[in-house]
Design a protein around this motif. Structure first.
Motif, PDB file in Angstrom:
ATOM      1  N   ARG A  38      47.303  43.074  40.304  1.00  0.00           N
ATOM      2  CA  ARG A  38      47.212  44.315  41.073  1.00  0.00           C
ATOM      3  C   ARG A  38      48.439  45.183  40.807  1.00  0.00           C
ATOM      4  O   ARG A  38      49.506  44.672  40.441  1.00  0.00           O
ATOM      5  N   GLN A  39      48.223  46.460  40.995  1.00  0.00           N
ATOM      6  CA  GLN A  39      49.319  47.412  40.837  1.00  0.00           C
ATOM      7  C   GLN A  39      49.246  48.442  41.952  1.00  0.00           C
ATOM      8  O   GLN A  39      48.267  49.197  42.039  1.00  0.00           O
ATOM      9  N   ALA A  40      50.254  48.434  42.783  1.00  0.00           N
ATOM     10  CA  ALA A  40      50.364  49.411  43.864  1.00  0.00           C
ATOM     11  C   ALA A  40      51.104  50.637  43.347  1.00  0.00           C
ATOM     12  O   ALA A  40      51.844  50.557  42.361  1.00  0.00           O
ATOM     13  N   PRO A  41      50.926  51.773  44.010  1.00  0.00           N
ATOM     14  CA  PRO A  41      51.597  52.999  43.564  1.00  0.00           C
ATOM     15  C   PRO A  41      53.111  52.808  43.477  1.00  0.00           C
ATOM     16  O   PRO A  41      53.742  52.323  44.419  1.00  0.00           O
ATOM     17  N   GLY A  42      53.673  53.175  42.356  1.00  0.00           N
ATOM     18  CA  GLY A  42      55.117  53.091  42.173  1.00  0.00           C
ATOM     19  C   GLY A  42      55.656  51.705  41.925  1.00  0.00           C
ATOM     20  O   GLY A  42      56.874  51.512  41.873  1.00  0.00           O
ATOM     21  N   LYS A  43      54.775  50.728  41.773  1.00  0.00           N
ATOM     22  CA  LYS A  43      55.221  49.347  41.569  1.00  0.00           C
ATOM     23  C   LYS A  43      54.675  48.800  40.258  1.00  0.00           C
ATOM     24  O   LYS A  43      53.723  49.326  39.683  1.00  0.00           O
ATOM     25  N   GLN A  44      55.283  47.706  39.821  1.00  0.00           N
ATOM     26  CA  GLN A  44      54.812  47.060  38.607  1.00  0.00           C
ATOM     27  C   GLN A  44      53.566  46.233  38.895  1.00  0.00           C
ATOM     28  O   GLN A  44      53.323  45.791  40.018  1.00  0.00           O
ATOM     29  N   ARG A  45      52.797  46.038  37.853  1.00  0.00           N
ATOM     30  CA  ARG A  45      51.628  45.187  37.981  1.00  0.00           C
ATOM     31  C   ARG A  45      52.086  43.751  38.205  1.00  0.00           C
ATOM     32  O   ARG A  45      53.028  43.273  37.564  1.00  0.00           O
ATOM     33  N   THR A  90      47.055  46.927  49.500  1.00  0.00           N
ATOM     34  CA  THR A  90      46.497  48.129  48.879  1.00  0.00           C
ATOM     35  C   THR A  90      47.006  48.280  47.453  1.00  0.00           C
ATOM     36  O   THR A  90      48.222  48.270  47.211  1.00  0.00           O
ATOM     37  N   ALA A  91      46.083  48.376  46.511  1.00  0.00           N
ATOM     38  CA  ALA A  91      46.449  48.461  45.093  1.00  0.00           C
ATOM     39  C   ALA A  91      45.177  48.625  44.267  1.00  0.00           C
ATOM     40  O   ALA A  91      44.062  48.484  44.780  1.00  0.00           O
ATOM     41  N   ILE A  92      45.385  48.898  43.003  1.00  0.00           N
ATOM     42  CA  ILE A  92      44.291  48.767  42.051  1.00  0.00           C
ATOM     43  C   ILE A  92      44.326  47.341  41.530  1.00  0.00           C
ATOM     44  O   ILE A  92      45.375  46.865  41.086  1.00  0.00           O
ATOM     45  N   TYR A  93      43.187  46.684  41.574  1.00  0.00           N
ATOM     46  CA  TYR A  93      43.089  45.294  41.151  1.00  0.00           C
ATOM     47  C   TYR A  93      42.408  45.236  39.783  1.00  0.00           C
ATOM     48  O   TYR A  93      41.366  45.863  39.565  1.00  0.00           O
ATOM     49  N   TYR A  94      43.009  44.448  38.901  1.00  0.00           N
ATOM     50  CA  TYR A  94      42.519  44.310  37.534  1.00  0.00           C
ATOM     51  C   TYR A  94      42.209  42.844  37.241  1.00  0.00           C
ATOM     52  O   TYR A  94      42.984  41.959  37.613  1.00  0.00           O
TER      53      TYR A  94
END
Length: 114
Positions: A38-45, A90-94
């Protein structure tokens, strides 16, 4: 090889979501591991959960006891069951498939409201 992730959405804190990633173009027996990042705004995956070809799993400390990764070799899928979600999830999950190289899905957005 292609991966298609689905299942993201908006949920209230304490709720649950199930992410699914279907992979195409490869035999399940060839896969070394399947993972969710996952990658949250402003953070590393970051690695959230991983399942090896032998079924062993490992998890990010902050999701242990709340998230469960599983794979279904007959359906060519890897799922992530997420319970007791928190706003910090909360994040985009890959999803990622490890073979001789890594293959990534397109990402699915999970938003947890407080």
């Amino acid at each position: 090889v292609q991966l298609q992730a689905s299942g993201g959405g908006l949920v209230q804190a304490g709720g649950s979501l199930r992410l699914s990633c279907e992979y195409y173009g490869i035999s399940s027996g060839s896969i070394i591991s399947l993972s969710w990042y996952r990658q949250a705004p402003g953070k590393q995956r970051e690695l959230v959960a991983r399942i090896s070809r032998y079924g062993s799993t490992n998890y990010l400390d902050s999701v242990k006891g709340r998230f469960t990764i599983s794979r279904d070799n007959t359906r060519n899928t890897v799922d992530l069951q997420m319970n007791n979600l928190k706003p910090e999830d909360t994040a985009i999950y890959y999803c990622k498939l490890q073979l001789g190289r890594d293959y990534w899905g397109q990402g699915t957005l999970v938003t947890v409201s407080s």
